[in-house]
Design a protein around this motif. Structure first.
Motif: not given
Length: 140
Positions: A11-15, A23-26, A70-73
């Protein structure tokens, strides 16, 4: 719904923080899967690039993984098309040999000590029968 769902390792940090994802989380998740495919491990804070863990990995894949994770999308690939183009470029130049052979992924922490039993499966079929797969997936 306010619920966070997914496999934390991918999972992306924002999730994970329950924030809005796109889509950047994907793209982050694809990067995490690529990292695991290359190294057999899930990325953890302070991860080393794949080619520093397994020297037969094409170093250009490090750039793809790094840009994907990257942590930031805003710092990631902005579309999966960009990500795919970079992967395809390496694959087409190497005949697909950019990935190492024989890497066995480590089990995910969430799957350790988990034993699947027939009664845990989401369908009620006789899984002990030799043809259970055919019965479940055959056209009816």
């Amino acid at each position: 719904t306010g619920q966070v769902m997914g496999t934390p390792e991918y999972m992306a940090p924002e999730q994970q923080a329950g924030k809005v994802s796109d889509q950047r989380s994907d793209i982050f998740s694809i990067g995490a899967m690529l990292f695991r495919l290359l190294t057999g491990k899930t990325p953890t804070p302070g991860w080393l690039p794949p080619s520093q863990q397994i020297t037969t990995i094409d170093t250009r894949l490090d750039d793809i993984v790094q840009l994907s994770l990257q942590v930031s999308p805003e710092a990631r690939y902005q579309s999966v098309v960009e990500q795919k183009l970079d992967i395809d470029a390496i694959s087409s130049q190497t005949g697909g040999a950019a990935l190492p052979l024989g890497v066995t992924p480590e089990p995910l922490p969430s799957s350790q000590n988990r034993e699947m039993k027939p009664e845990d499966l989401p369908f009620k079929q006789d899984v002990t029968s030799d043809n259970w797969f055919t019965r479940i997936f055959s056209k009816r």
